[in-house]
Design a protein around this motif. Structure first.
Motif, PDB file in Angstrom:
ATOM      1  N   ARG A  40       0.814  -1.216   0.000  1.00 10.72           N
ATOM      2  CA  ARG A  40       0.000   0.000   0.000  1.00 10.72           C
ATOM      3  C   ARG A  40       0.848   1.267   0.000  1.00 10.72           C
ATOM      4  O   ARG A  40       0.355   2.336  -0.339  1.00 10.72           O
ATOM      5  CB  ARG A  40      -0.953  -0.001   1.192  1.00 10.72           C
ATOM      6  CG  ARG A  40      -2.126  -0.928   0.990  1.00 10.72           C
ATOM      7  CD  ARG A  40      -3.077  -0.881   2.155  1.00 10.72           C
ATOM      8  NE  ARG A  40      -4.261  -1.674   1.883  1.00 10.72           N
ATOM      9  CZ  ARG A  40      -5.049  -2.157   2.825  1.00 10.72           C
ATOM     10  NH1 ARG A  40      -4.799  -1.920   4.103  1.00 10.72           N
ATOM     11  NH2 ARG A  40      -6.109  -2.869   2.491  1.00 10.72           N
ATOM     12  N   ASN A  43       1.126   1.490  -3.701  1.00 11.33           N
ATOM     13  CA  ASN A  43      -0.181   1.430  -4.356  1.00 11.33           C
ATOM     14  C   ASN A  43      -1.275   1.624  -3.296  1.00 11.33           C
ATOM     15  O   ASN A  43      -1.886   0.650  -2.852  1.00 11.33           O
ATOM     16  CB  ASN A  43      -0.356   0.083  -5.079  1.00 11.33           C
ATOM     17  CG  ASN A  43      -1.682  -0.030  -5.797  1.00 11.33           C
ATOM     18  OD1 ASN A  43      -2.478   0.904  -5.833  1.00 11.33           O
ATOM     19  ND2 ASN A  43      -1.937  -1.201  -6.365  1.00 11.33           N
ATOM     20  N   LEU A  46      -4.679  -0.245  -3.313  1.00 11.12           N
ATOM     21  CA  LEU A  46      -4.774  -1.698  -3.125  1.00 11.12           C
ATOM     22  C   LEU A  46      -5.578  -2.012  -1.878  1.00 11.12           C
ATOM     23  O   LEU A  46      -5.278  -1.552  -0.789  1.00 11.12           O
ATOM     24  CB  LEU A  46      -3.374  -2.310  -3.017  1.00 11.12           C
ATOM     25  CG  LEU A  46      -3.330  -3.826  -2.849  1.00 11.12           C
ATOM     26  CD1 LEU A  46      -3.834  -4.528  -4.108  1.00 11.12           C
ATOM     27  CD2 LEU A  46      -1.899  -4.276  -2.528  1.00 11.12           C
ATOM     28  N   ARG A  47      -6.651  -2.764  -2.045  1.00 14.15           N
ATOM     29  CA  ARG A  47      -7.513  -3.136  -0.915  1.00 14.15           C
ATOM     30  C   ARG A  47      -7.225  -4.550  -0.421  1.00 14.15           C
ATOM     31  O   ARG A  47      -7.310  -4.814   0.767  1.00 14.15           O
ATOM     32  CB  ARG A  47      -8.991  -3.026  -1.308  1.00 14.15           C
ATOM     33  CG  ARG A  47      -9.434  -1.627  -1.565  1.00 14.15           C
ATOM     34  CD  ARG A  47      -9.505  -0.842  -0.243  1.00 14.15           C
ATOM     35  NE  ARG A  47      -9.578   0.581  -0.509  1.00 14.15           N
ATOM     36  CZ  ARG A  47      -8.680   1.456  -0.101  1.00 14.15           C
ATOM     37  NH1 ARG A  47      -7.651   1.092   0.604  1.00 14.15           N
ATOM     38  NH2 ARG A  47      -8.809   2.728  -0.390  1.00 14.15           N
ATOM     39  N   PHE A  49      -5.206  -8.605  -1.680  1.00 16.36           N
ATOM     40  CA  PHE A  49      -4.481  -9.397  -2.658  1.00 16.36           C
ATOM     41  C   PHE A  49      -5.455 -10.234  -3.467  1.00 16.36           C
ATOM     42  O   PHE A  49      -6.589 -10.462  -3.052  1.00 16.36           O
ATOM     43  CB  PHE A  49      -3.457 -10.300  -1.960  1.00 16.36           C
ATOM     44  CG  PHE A  49      -2.349  -9.534  -1.302  1.00 16.36           C
ATOM     45  CD1 PHE A  49      -1.575  -8.636  -2.019  1.00 16.36           C
ATOM     46  CD2 PHE A  49      -2.070  -9.714   0.037  1.00 16.36           C
ATOM     47  CE1 PHE A  49      -0.540  -7.933  -1.418  1.00 16.36           C
ATOM     48  CE2 PHE A  49      -1.041  -9.025   0.652  1.00 16.36           C
ATOM     49  CZ  PHE A  49      -0.278  -8.128  -0.071  1.00 16.36           C
ATOM     50  N   SER A  50      -4.998 -10.703  -4.618  1.00 18.32           N
ATOM     51  CA  SER A  50      -5.859 -11.431  -5.547  1.00 18.32           C
ATOM     52  C   SER A  50      -5.311 -12.833  -5.801  1.00 18.32           C
ATOM     53  O   SER A  50      -4.177 -12.975  -6.293  1.00 18.32           O
ATOM     54  CB  SER A  50      -5.947 -10.665  -6.865  1.00 18.32           C
ATOM     55  OG  SER A  50      -6.429 -11.478  -7.899  1.00 18.32           O
ATOM     56  N   GLU A 126       3.338  -6.798  -3.418  1.00 21.08           N
ATOM     57  CA  GLU A 126       2.054  -7.156  -4.015  1.00 21.08           C
ATOM     58  C   GLU A 126       2.137  -8.513  -4.713  1.00 21.08           C
ATOM     59  O   GLU A 126       1.213  -9.327  -4.604  1.00 21.08           O
ATOM     60  CB  GLU A 126       1.600  -6.077  -5.001  1.00 21.08           C
ATOM     61  CG  GLU A 126       0.184  -6.293  -5.503  1.00 21.08           C
ATOM     62  CD  GLU A 126      -0.371  -5.100  -6.266  1.00 21.08           C
ATOM     63  OE1 GLU A 126      -1.409  -5.278  -6.919  1.00 21.08           O
ATOM     64  OE2 GLU A 126       0.212  -3.997  -6.208  1.00 21.08           O
ATOM     65  N   ASP A 130      -0.108 -11.646  -3.561  1.00 19.44           N
ATOM     66  CA  ASP A 130      -1.004 -12.311  -4.518  1.00 19.44           C
ATOM     67  C   ASP A 130      -0.663 -13.796  -4.627  1.00 19.44           C
ATOM     68  O   ASP A 130      -1.558 -14.648  -4.636  1.00 19.44           O
ATOM     69  CB  ASP A 130      -0.895 -11.670  -5.910  1.00 19.44           C
ATOM     70  CG  ASP A 130      -1.562 -10.311  -6.011  1.00 19.44           C
ATOM     71  OD1 ASP A 130      -2.396  -9.960  -5.154  1.00 19.44           O
ATOM     72  OD2 ASP A 130      -1.243  -9.592  -6.985  1.00 19.44           O
TER      73      ASP A 130
END
Length: 140
Positions: A40, A43, A46-47, A49-50, A126, A130
């Motif tokens: 964060r 970024n 960013l809320r 991870f995916s 990130e 992820d």
């Protein structure tokens, strides 16, 4: 001053407990929280991870001929082998190998080596978040 051995060891352990290594994350959830805070910084939008981005990252070749799956196989719930040395690798998914992502120093060491091999650079917070989010969805 002389300390009996058990007492001296206790003092040493107490000093280590105050170190940053002892305070390092030691569970997948703690690692994710630390990486999210770090990610964060670069970024702020960013809320979370995916898992989908993590799955794509795991299976895609980056800059070289390797992907994470080159050694860890397309199913990280199973063991693999290093693409060059053929050294056996235990499953990467925490559900298949609970020791994975339980030691922050080892996590840093292996991300450092593997990201350099696969990406030619360090992974971002990130990317690590992820990838771990994806790995947490993988069943043995």
């Amino acid at each position: 001053m002389y300390f009996p051995r058990p007492l001296a060891m206790g003092v040493a352990l107490a000093l280590l407990a105050g170190s940053t290594l002892a305070a390092s994350p030691t569970s997948p959830a703690e690692l994710q929280a630390a990486w999210l805070a770090e990610a964060r910084q670069s970024n702020p939008a960013l809320r979370a991870f995916s898992a989908e981005r993590g799955r794509s990252f795991f299976s895609t070749t980056h800059g070289s001929d390797w992907s994470c799956a080159s050694c860890h196989t397309n199913n990280p719930g199973q063991g693999g082998a290093h693409a060059v040395t053929r050294k056996l690798i235990e499953p990467l998914a925490p559900a298949a190998n609970p020791r994975r992502f339980s030691d922050a120093a080892k996590v840093d060491k292996w991300f450092g080596r593997n990201c350099k091999d696969v990406l030619g650079r360090a992974c971002t917070a990130e990317e690590k978040g992820d990838l771990l989010t994806y790995l947490l969805t993988v069943k043995p």
